[in-house]
Structure formats: C-alpha cells, structure tokens
Enzyme design. Structure first.
Site, PDB file in Angstrom:
ATOM      1  N   SER A   1       0.851  -1.202   0.000  1.00 54.81           N
ATOM      2  CA  SER A   1       0.000   0.000   0.000  1.00 54.81           C
ATOM      3  C   SER A   1       0.886   1.251   0.000  1.00 54.81           C
ATOM      4  O   SER A   1       2.085   1.165   0.282  1.00 54.81           O
ATOM      5  CB  SER A   1      -0.856  -0.037   1.262  1.00 54.81           C
ATOM      6  OG  SER A   1      -1.406   1.213   1.572  1.00 54.81           O
TER       7      SER A   1
ATOM      8  N   TYR B   1      -3.535  -0.240   9.883  1.00 56.10           N
ATOM      9  CA  TYR B   1      -3.336  -0.575   8.470  1.00 56.10           C
ATOM     10  C   TYR B   1      -1.902  -0.242   8.045  1.00 56.10           C
ATOM     11  O   TYR B   1      -1.226  -1.038   7.382  1.00 56.10           O
ATOM     12  CB  TYR B   1      -4.353   0.210   7.636  1.00 56.10           C
ATOM     13  CG  TYR B   1      -4.410  -0.131   6.166  1.00 56.10           C
ATOM     14  CD1 TYR B   1      -5.075  -1.274   5.713  1.00 56.10           C
ATOM     15  CD2 TYR B   1      -3.836   0.706   5.211  1.00 56.10           C
ATOM     16  CE1 TYR B   1      -5.154  -1.565   4.355  1.00 56.10           C
ATOM     17  CE2 TYR B   1      -3.911   0.419   3.853  1.00 56.10           C
ATOM     18  CZ  TYR B   1      -4.574  -0.719   3.435  1.00 56.10           C
ATOM     19  OH  TYR B   1      -4.648  -1.009   2.093  1.00 56.10           O
TER      20      TYR B   1
HETATM   21  P1  NAP Z   1     -11.807  -4.916  -1.035  1.00 52.80           P
HETATM   22  O1  NAP Z   1     -12.562  -4.400  -2.208  1.00 52.80           O
HETATM   23  O2  NAP Z   1     -12.289  -4.571   0.326  1.00 52.80           O
HETATM   24  O3  NAP Z   1     -11.545  -6.489  -1.135  1.00 52.80           O
HETATM   25  C1  NAP Z   1     -10.841  -7.161  -0.137  1.00 52.80           C
HETATM   26  C2  NAP Z   1     -11.021  -8.638  -0.296  1.00 52.80           C
HETATM   27  O4  NAP Z   1     -10.395  -9.320   0.799  1.00 52.80           O
HETATM   28  C3  NAP Z   1     -12.495  -9.029  -0.282  1.00 52.80           C
HETATM   29  O5  NAP Z   1     -12.717  -9.975  -1.300  1.00 52.80           O
HETATM   30  C4  NAP Z   1     -12.642  -9.652   1.082  1.00 52.80           C
HETATM   31  O6  NAP Z   1     -13.617 -10.636   1.131  1.00 52.80           O
HETATM   32  C5  NAP Z   1     -11.285 -10.290   1.275  1.00 52.80           C
HETATM   33  N1  NAP Z   1     -11.029 -10.643   2.670  1.00 52.80           N
HETATM   34  C6  NAP Z   1     -11.022  -9.815   3.739  1.00 52.80           C
HETATM   35  N2  NAP Z   1     -10.750 -10.508   4.863  1.00 52.80           N
HETATM   36  C7  NAP Z   1     -10.579 -11.794   4.488  1.00 52.80           C
HETATM   37  C8  NAP Z   1     -10.272 -12.992   5.176  1.00 52.80           C
HETATM   38  N3  NAP Z   1     -10.066 -13.009   6.511  1.00 52.80           N
HETATM   39  N4  NAP Z   1     -10.153 -14.153   4.475  1.00 52.80           N
HETATM   40  C9  NAP Z   1     -10.351 -14.140   3.140  1.00 52.80           C
HETATM   41  N5  NAP Z   1     -10.648 -13.059   2.430  1.00 52.80           N
HETATM   42  C10 NAP Z   1     -10.762 -11.884   3.081  1.00 52.80           C
HETATM   43  O7  NAP Z   1     -10.347  -4.395  -1.127  1.00 52.80           O
HETATM   44  P2  NAP Z   1      -9.440  -4.013  -2.380  1.00 52.80           P
HETATM   45  O8  NAP Z   1      -9.462  -2.543  -2.449  1.00 52.80           O
HETATM   46  O9  NAP Z   1      -9.754  -4.837  -3.566  1.00 52.80           O
HETATM   47  O10 NAP Z   1      -8.062  -4.429  -1.723  1.00 52.80           O
HETATM   48  C11 NAP Z   1      -7.370  -5.624  -1.998  1.00 52.80           C
HETATM   49  C12 NAP Z   1      -6.001  -5.505  -1.351  1.00 52.80           C
HETATM   50  O11 NAP Z   1      -5.354  -4.335  -1.856  1.00 52.80           O
HETATM   51  C13 NAP Z   1      -6.057  -5.302   0.170  1.00 52.80           C
HETATM   52  O12 NAP Z   1      -4.968  -5.954   0.756  1.00 52.80           O
HETATM   53  C14 NAP Z   1      -5.921  -3.791   0.320  1.00 52.80           C
HETATM   54  O13 NAP Z   1      -5.422  -3.423   1.570  1.00 52.80           O
HETATM   55  C15 NAP Z   1      -4.965  -3.485  -0.784  1.00 52.80           C
HETATM   56  N6  NAP Z   1      -4.951  -2.112  -1.262  1.00 52.80           N
HETATM   57  C16 NAP Z   1      -6.077  -1.488  -1.707  1.00 52.80           C
HETATM   58  C17 NAP Z   1      -5.988  -0.193  -2.209  1.00 52.80           C
HETATM   59  C18 NAP Z   1      -7.148   0.587  -2.731  1.00 52.80           C
HETATM   60  O14 NAP Z   1      -7.018   1.786  -2.985  1.00 52.80           O
HETATM   61  N7  NAP Z   1      -8.313  -0.019  -2.941  1.00 52.80           N
HETATM   62  C19 NAP Z   1      -4.760   0.447  -2.241  1.00 52.80           C
HETATM   63  C20 NAP Z   1      -3.634  -0.218  -1.761  1.00 52.80           C
HETATM   64  C21 NAP Z   1      -3.746  -1.501  -1.283  1.00 52.80           C
HETATM   65  P3  NAP Z   1     -15.186 -10.402   1.533  1.00 52.80           P
HETATM   66  O15 NAP Z   1     -15.905 -10.788   0.300  1.00 52.80           O
HETATM   67  O16 NAP Z   1     -15.375 -11.344   2.638  1.00 52.80           O
HETATM   68  O17 NAP Z   1     -15.363  -8.972   1.932  1.00 52.80           O
HETATM   69  C1  GCO Z   2      -6.951   5.124   3.229  1.00 52.50           C
HETATM   70  C2  GCO Z   2      -7.029   4.191   2.076  1.00 52.50           C
HETATM   71  C3  GCO Z   2      -5.683   3.582   1.759  1.00 52.50           C
HETATM   72  C4  GCO Z   2      -5.721   2.831   0.461  1.00 52.50           C
HETATM   73  C5  GCO Z   2      -4.475   2.220  -0.004  1.00 52.50           C
HETATM   74  C6  GCO Z   2      -3.455   3.236  -0.382  1.00 52.50           C
HETATM   75  O1  GCO Z   2      -7.872   5.129   4.033  1.00 52.50           O
HETATM   76  O2  GCO Z   2      -5.988   5.904   3.287  1.00 52.50           O
HETATM   77  O3  GCO Z   2      -7.996   3.223   2.215  1.00 52.50           O
HETATM   78  O4  GCO Z   2      -5.088   3.004   2.813  1.00 52.50           O
HETATM   79  O5  GCO Z   2      -6.747   1.918   0.388  1.00 52.50           O
HETATM   80  O6  GCO Z   2      -3.998   1.177   0.782  1.00 52.50           O
HETATM   81  O7  GCO Z   2      -2.390   2.628  -1.006  1.00 52.50           O
END
Ligand code: NAP
Ligand code: GCO
Length: 261
Positions: A146, A159
C-alpha cells in the site's frame, strides 16, 4: 528475452480474497495470460458470488471457502489446490481489511484484527504454500502492499503498521527463499477505485479532491492499472526481481503535492 517469458501458460495461481476488487482484476489478468485461477473467500455465499463474476467474465475459476487468518483452513486449502491442480506456482496475498479510526479511539482488539488479516495472514498463507513451491523448484509470491507501506496518515495506524510490516515480510521471504528460486515481491497500489475506498470517494467528500491533488496522474487508479504489473511479477520475465515493492500509484510517492494556486 522472449515475449513468452511474460506468459503464465500452465501455471496455477492462488489469489486470496479475490471475489471482487483488486484481487479479481489480478486473477482475471492471470487467466488472460494463461494461468489456472484459484481464489478463496470467507464463506460459501461470497465464494458463489465470486464464481458467478468469474463465469460472467468467461473465466473457469476455482473458489474455496477459507479465512486467511485460520492456519488450519489455509493449510487444508493449499493441500486441496495442489491435489486438484498439481501445484501452486503463483500466490498473491491480496485479502485485506482497513479500519479508519483515530489511534486514540481505536481498541487494541480492532488493531489486532487489522494486523491479523493484513500481516499475519500473508505469513500464514505463504508458510503453507512455500513448501509446495520448493518441491516444484520455483514460485512467485506477490504481496499487496500500500501507500501506507511508506506513508502514514490520520486514522489508519493499524493498516499502516500492517502494510509496513508486509513490505518487510516481502523482503524477508525473498531473502530466506530466493535460493529456492522463489521470488517474493510486493505491489503497492495507490488510491484505487474499489469497495475498500468507496467511503472516501462519495461525491463532495474532501478526500476525493485531496487524492486528486496528491496524484500527478490526477485521477484515482483503476483495478486494471494493477494487471500488467501483477502479470510481470508472476511471470518468468521477472525471475531476477526479488524483494522489490512496485508502487503503482500514478506518481503519488514521487510528488510533494499540488502547489497552492
Ligand atoms: P476490497 O474491495 O475490500 O476487497 C478485499 C477482499 O479481501 C475481499 O474480497 C474480502 O472478502 C477479502 N477478505 C477480507 N478478509 C478476508 C479474510 N479473513 N479471508 C479471506 N478473504 C478476506 O479491497 P481491495 O481494495 O480490492 O483491496 C485488496 C487488497 O489491496 C487489500 O490488501 C488492500 O489493503 C490493498 N490495497 C487497496 C488499495 C485501494 O485503494 N483499494 C490500495 C492499496 C492496497 P469479503 O468478500 O469477505 O469482503
Ligand atoms: C486510506 C485508504 C488507503 C488505500 C491504499 C493506499 O484510508 O488511506 O484506504 O489506505 O486503500 O492502501 O495505497
């Protein structure tokens, strides 16, 4: 170098928590590049929803019920995947949660929950999968890090602690298992349009303007922006890339932010 080095033909890829969002996009790209796609979610209803989305996208994915924080369930799922498909060549530790609570108001229990899913689980899943990779003589692990692997901000202490730790777990897996032809790298997405960031993107939310001003690309990322980098890090084209975090952030980490007009 051959263009076929970028192919994932014949590989089995497990993307955790990939019913939708970033995981789904990465798994779809792996399919496009030739891999067999496997994902998990915490209950059958969510797995079924994921399976329906993959089917709609023309992808024959396999879905398992498995909470990534449950060590026994993870070990059982890893074994099932290998029994059914022969190997786990690629693992993406994607499942993640966030709790946006000011640190002084956050309970230790909430802090632990975030660390459990975002940091302990990638350890648990990698630990279950690495022995199969060693047996096959190769493996690719991609940890979804992240901006918070590098930066802090108000309300995301747990986080940021987890994602900072995940960056170092990435380097440590690379250090410890590089000799077994296992490459472990991270992808650090910027601010991407998924359900996780939906609360920050509601119309008129000041955070929306803040992110646009912090991003030289002047837009939120799309899940598709992560597909090429993920395929690269899963493929033979990146065989000498190890312990690296590839930030896919539209330039956020390079930029001081928009100057006052
Ligand atoms: P999301 O839309 O909230 O999806 C997260 C996924 O993780 C969902 O499918 C959720 O399943 C699953 N999950 C959560 N807890 C779990 C568990 N204990 N066992 C199995 N599955 C579980 O998030 P996303 O934005 O796609 O994020 C995916 C990854 O990228 C995460 O690690 C997040 O921190 C990271 N990330 C996101 C962003 C962003 O801007 N969106 C940026 C940087 C990093 P459910 O169906 O049960 O909810
Ligand atoms: C926040 C966001 C972030 C992003 C992501 C950034 O609240 O600042 O949710 O943490 O999801 O991980 O890279």
């Amino acid at each position: 170098m051959k263009m076929s080095d970028f192919s994932l033909k014949g590989k089995v890829a497990w993307v955790t928590g990939a019913s939708y969002g970033i995981g789904f996009a990465i798994a779809s790209a792996f399919h496009e590049a030739g891999a067999k796609v496997v994902f998990n979610d915490i209950n059958q209803e969510f797995v079924n929803k994921g399976l329906a989305s993959y089917k709609e996208a023309g992808i024959d994915a396999a879905g398992y019920v498995c909470d990534v924080t449950d060590e026994a369930a993870v070990a059982e799922t890893a074994k099932k995947i290998v029994d059914e498909f022969g190997s786990i060549d690629i693992l993406v530790n994607n499942a993640g949660i966030i709790k946006r609570i000011p640190m002084l108001e956050m309970s230790a229990s909430d802090f632990r929950k975030v660390i459990d899913v975002d940091l302990n689980a990638p350890f648990i899943v990698s630990k279950a999968v690495i022995p199969y990779m060693i047996e096959k003589g190769h493996g690719k692990i991609i940890n979804i890090c992240s901006m918070m692997s590098e930066l802090g901000r108000e309300t995301v202490s747990a986080y940021a602690a987890a994602k900072g730790g995940l960056k170092m777990l990435t380097r440590n897996i690379a250090s410890e298992y590089g000799a077994y032809n296992i490459q472990c790298n991270g992808i650090g997405p910027g601010y991407i349009e998924t359900p996780q960031t939906a609360p920050l993107r509601t119309p008129g939310h000041p955070f929306n303007e803040f992110i646009l001003a912090k991003t030289p690309a002047n837009r939120w990322g799309k899940t598709e922006d992560l597909q090429g980098p993920a395929v690269f890090l899963a493929s033979d084209a990146s065989n000498f890339v190890n312990g690296h975090v590839l930030y896919v952030d539209g330039g956020i980490l390079a930029y001081i932010g928009k100057q006052p007009q």
